[in-house]
Scaffold this motif. Structure first.
Motif, PDB file in Angstrom:
ATOM      1  N   ALA A 122      -0.423  16.302  -3.906  1.00 55.45           N
ATOM      2  CA  ALA A 122      -1.164  15.319  -2.855  1.00 55.45           C
ATOM      3  C   ALA A 122      -2.149  14.315  -3.513  1.00 55.45           C
ATOM      4  N   GLU A 123      -2.005  13.213  -3.246  1.00 55.83           N
ATOM      5  CA  GLU A 123      -2.575  12.214  -4.064  1.00 55.83           C
ATOM      6  C   GLU A 123      -4.039  12.205  -3.833  1.00 55.83           C
ATOM      7  N   LEU A 124      -4.483  12.598  -2.632  1.00 55.26           N
ATOM      8  CA  LEU A 124      -5.948  12.667  -2.214  1.00 55.26           C
ATOM      9  C   LEU A 124      -6.090  14.170  -1.693  1.00 55.26           C
ATOM     10  N   LYS A 125      -7.159  14.727  -2.366  1.00 58.63           N
ATOM     11  CA  LYS A 125      -7.373  16.296  -2.154  1.00 58.63           C
ATOM     12  C   LYS A 125      -8.942  16.315  -1.790  1.00 58.63           C
ATOM     13  N   LEU A 126      -9.347  16.806  -0.642  1.00 62.91           N
ATOM     14  CA  LEU A 126     -10.808  17.087  -0.483  1.00 62.91           C
ATOM     15  C   LEU A 126     -11.035  18.525  -0.106  1.00 62.91           C
ATOM     16  N   TYR A 127     -12.242  18.771  -0.661  1.00 60.67           N
ATOM     17  CA  TYR A 127     -12.826  20.179  -0.393  1.00 60.67           C
ATOM     18  C   TYR A 127     -14.041  20.344   0.197  1.00 60.67           C
ATOM     19  N   MET A 151       0.703  -1.366  -0.029  1.00 61.24           N
ATOM     20  CA  MET A 151      -0.200  -0.076  -0.182  1.00 61.24           C
ATOM     21  C   MET A 151       0.848   1.147  -0.076  1.00 61.24           C
ATOM     22  N   LYS A 152       0.471   2.152  -0.881  1.00 60.26           N
ATOM     23  CA  LYS A 152       1.285   3.448  -0.855  1.00 60.26           C
ATOM     24  C   LYS A 152       1.018   4.350   0.323  1.00 60.26           C
ATOM     25  N   ASN A 153       2.170   5.114   0.673  1.00 60.52           N
ATOM     26  CA  ASN A 153       2.027   6.213   1.771  1.00 60.52           C
ATOM     27  C   ASN A 153       1.650   7.449   1.055  1.00 60.52           C
ATOM     28  N   ILE A 154       0.497   7.952   1.068  1.00 57.61           N
ATOM     29  CA  ILE A 154       0.245   9.008   0.509  1.00 57.61           C
ATOM     30  C   ILE A 154      -0.062  10.251   1.472  1.00 57.61           C
ATOM     31  N   VAL A 155      -0.245  11.535   0.397  1.00 63.06           N
ATOM     32  CA  VAL A 155      -0.583  12.858   1.302  1.00 63.06           C
ATOM     33  C   VAL A 155      -1.960  13.241   1.095  1.00 63.06           C
ATOM     34  N   VAL A 156      -2.870  13.279   2.189  1.00 56.16           N
ATOM     35  CA  VAL A 156      -4.184  13.641   1.956  1.00 56.16           C
ATOM     36  C   VAL A 156      -4.271  14.943   2.624  1.00 56.16           C
ATOM     37  N   ALA A 157      -4.822  15.871   1.537  1.00 57.94           N
ATOM     38  CA  ALA A 157      -5.152  17.308   2.163  1.00 57.94           C
ATOM     39  C   ALA A 157      -6.517  17.493   2.038  1.00 57.94           C
ATOM     40  N   ILE A 158      -7.026  18.262   3.173  1.00 60.33           N
ATOM     41  CA  ILE A 158      -8.192  18.615   3.339  1.00 60.33           C
ATOM     42  C   ILE A 158      -8.475  19.834   3.771  1.00 60.33           C
ATOM     43  N   ASP A 159      -9.273  20.624   2.604  1.00 63.61           N
ATOM     44  CA  ASP A 159      -9.288  21.948   2.771  1.00 63.61           C
ATOM     45  C   ASP A 159     -10.681  22.569   2.794  1.00 63.61           C
ATOM     46  N   GLY A 160     -11.153  23.441   3.396  1.00 60.67           N
ATOM     47  CA  GLY A 160     -12.296  23.990   3.329  1.00 60.67           C
ATOM     48  C   GLY A 160     -12.541  25.187   4.418  1.00 60.67           C
ATOM     49  N   PHE A 161     -13.894  25.575   4.491  1.00 64.73           N
ATOM     50  CA  PHE A 161     -14.218  26.645   5.119  1.00 64.73           C
ATOM     51  C   PHE A 161     -14.036  26.334   6.728  1.00 64.73           C
ATOM     52  N   SER A 162     -14.071  27.457   7.503  1.00 66.99           N
ATOM     53  CA  SER A 162     -14.108  27.258   8.960  1.00 66.99           C
ATOM     54  C   SER A 162     -15.090  26.311   9.635  1.00 66.99           C
ATOM     55  N   SER A 163     -14.738  25.574  10.650  1.00 64.50           N
ATOM     56  CA  SER A 163     -15.761  24.741  11.219  1.00 64.50           C
ATOM     57  C   SER A 163     -16.708  23.810  10.280  1.00 64.50           C
ATOM     58  N   CYS A 164     -16.159  23.396   9.330  1.00 61.64           N
ATOM     59  CA  CYS A 164     -17.084  22.419   8.504  1.00 61.64           C
ATOM     60  C   CYS A 164     -16.749  21.075   8.631  1.00 61.64           C
ATOM     61  N   GLY A 165     -16.047  20.536   9.834  1.00 65.48           N
ATOM     62  CA  GLY A 165     -15.914  19.174  10.105  1.00 65.48           C
ATOM     63  C   GLY A 165     -14.567  18.588   9.384  1.00 65.48           C
ATOM     64  N   LYS A 166     -13.559  19.328   9.084  1.00 63.09           N
ATOM     65  CA  LYS A 166     -12.532  19.043   8.326  1.00 63.09           C
ATOM     66  C   LYS A 166     -11.677  18.397   9.464  1.00 63.09           C
ATOM     67  N   SER A 167     -11.306  18.799  10.460  1.00 62.44           N
ATOM     68  CA  SER A 167     -10.616  18.364  11.527  1.00 62.44           C
ATOM     69  C   SER A 167     -11.018  17.060  11.885  1.00 62.44           C
ATOM     70  N   THR A 168     -12.300  16.899  12.358  1.00 63.22           N
ATOM     71  CA  THR A 168     -12.783  15.652  12.747  1.00 63.22           C
ATOM     72  C   THR A 168     -12.546  14.533  11.787  1.00 63.22           C
ATOM     73  N   MET A 169     -12.831  15.036  10.453  1.00 68.27           N
ATOM     74  CA  MET A 169     -12.583  13.810   9.252  1.00 68.27           C
ATOM     75  C   MET A 169     -11.014  13.805   9.374  1.00 68.27           C
ATOM     76  N   ALA A 170     -10.182  14.549   9.167  1.00 66.10           N
ATOM     77  CA  ALA A 170      -8.846  14.340   9.201  1.00 66.10           C
ATOM     78  C   ALA A 170      -8.283  13.583  10.371  1.00 66.10           C
ATOM     79  N   LYS A 171      -8.816  13.812  11.742  1.00 68.18           N
ATOM     80  CA  LYS A 171      -8.124  13.075  12.949  1.00 68.18           C
ATOM     81  C   LYS A 171      -8.706  11.643  12.767  1.00 68.18           C
ATOM     82  N   TRP A 172      -9.787  11.292  12.478  1.00 66.83           N
ATOM     83  CA  TRP A 172     -10.314  10.113  12.249  1.00 66.83           C
ATOM     84  C   TRP A 172      -9.634   9.263  11.076  1.00 66.83           C
ATOM     85  N   LEU A 173      -9.197   9.912  10.059  1.00 67.15           N
ATOM     86  CA  LEU A 173      -8.732   9.088   8.972  1.00 67.15           C
ATOM     87  C   LEU A 173      -7.283   8.792   9.250  1.00 67.15           C
ATOM     88  N   ALA A 174      -6.603   9.829   9.895  1.00 68.04           N
ATOM     89  CA  ALA A 174      -5.219   9.565  10.387  1.00 68.04           C
ATOM     90  C   ALA A 174      -5.203   8.476  11.331  1.00 68.04           C
TER      91      ALA A 174
END
Ligand code: CDP
Length: 228
Positions: A144-149, A1-24
């Motif tokens: 980054a191999e995976l980018k989310l907005y 399995m590849k070791n990738i970079v996941v970039a999660i961008d978006g507006f303030s308080s839209c749940g990015k960090s909950t998502m990012a922490k869970w995935l990590a």
């Protein structure tokens, strides 16, 4: 399995960090909260009278940027990563309204961004990282191999932030939070230096209607496809 970079961008308080922490956590990657870094610089400015009424004293701050040392250390009790400013844990202080009300002007200063982007890239060397912010997929890791907005309405986001702060015992007003969310969105999207925008190759997610479980399932599916 590849070791990738996941970039999660978006507006303030839209749940990015909950998502990012869970995935990590789920896939054993490092998680870096780039917003915490801008928040820590803002706290440094507030403590040293380098910002007044939303205006940064850029001349003085530039001379003192070498005094700003930001690190992340894992908290043994919570298992989560805490933000440190010059050796002091500032995790709680950087989440309060005073920092939130001043962070976007600080994050718009080009030399602040350059310093933070250098640090963020150093964390990303070798991949295996999930980072969330505003410009991760556009500026920090354009390859980054995976980018989310991630998007959600300002009202949904303000309600989440209100619930989060009141649960911590802070006395806050919903209207003040909504105003702060809208002001930060405006500054983040309209600044000259790496404004918030969707990278052309980012996948957009409107998570206003998704439950955390639905979001996580969706995220894991995409992650598995990208790392195959
Ligand atoms: O917690 P919330 O999602 O509201 O914001 P944050 O991710 O903690 O970021 C705080 C502020 O830092 C944002 O409103 C932006 O002004 C700035 N920021 C940025 O400019 N670039 C990033 N990569 C991350 C945050």
């Amino acid at each position: 399995m590849k070791n990738i970079v996941v970039a999660i961008d978006g507006f303030s308080s839209c749940g990015k960090s909950t998502m990012a922490k869970w995935l990590a956590k789920e896939v054993g990657y490092k998680y870096i909260d780039s917003g915490a870094m801008y928040r820590a610089v803002t706290l440094f400015c507030l403590r040293n009278n380098l910002i007044k009424d939303g205006v940064v004293d850029t001349e003085k701050l530039e001379k003192r940027m070498n005094e700003v040392k930001i690190e992340f250390r894992v908290n043994e009790n919570t298992g989560k990563s805490d933000t440190y400013l010059n050796g002091e844990c500032v995790e709680s202080e950087i989440r309060g309204m005073e920092v939130s009300s001043n962070v976007s002007p600080v994050a718009a200063v080009p030399f602040v961004r350059h310093a933070m982007v250098d640090l963020q890239r150093s964390y990303g060397e070798g991949g295996g990282i999930v980072m969330d912010g505003r410009d991760i997929g556009t500026t920090v890791f354009p390859n980054a191999e995976l980018k989310l907005y991630v998007v959600a309405s300002a009202e949904v986001r303000a309600q989440r932030r209100y619930d989060e702060l009141t649960a911590k015992g802070d006395t806050v007003s919903f209207d003040d939070i909504l105003k702060n969310v809208q002001e930060r969105d405006y500054i983040d999207m309209n600044r000259a230096e790496s404004p918030l925008r969707k990278a052309d190759d980012a996948i957009e997610l409107d998570n206003g209607l998704l439950t955390i479980e639905e979001q996580n399932k969706w995220l894991m599916q995409i992650f598995n496809e990208k790392t195959k």
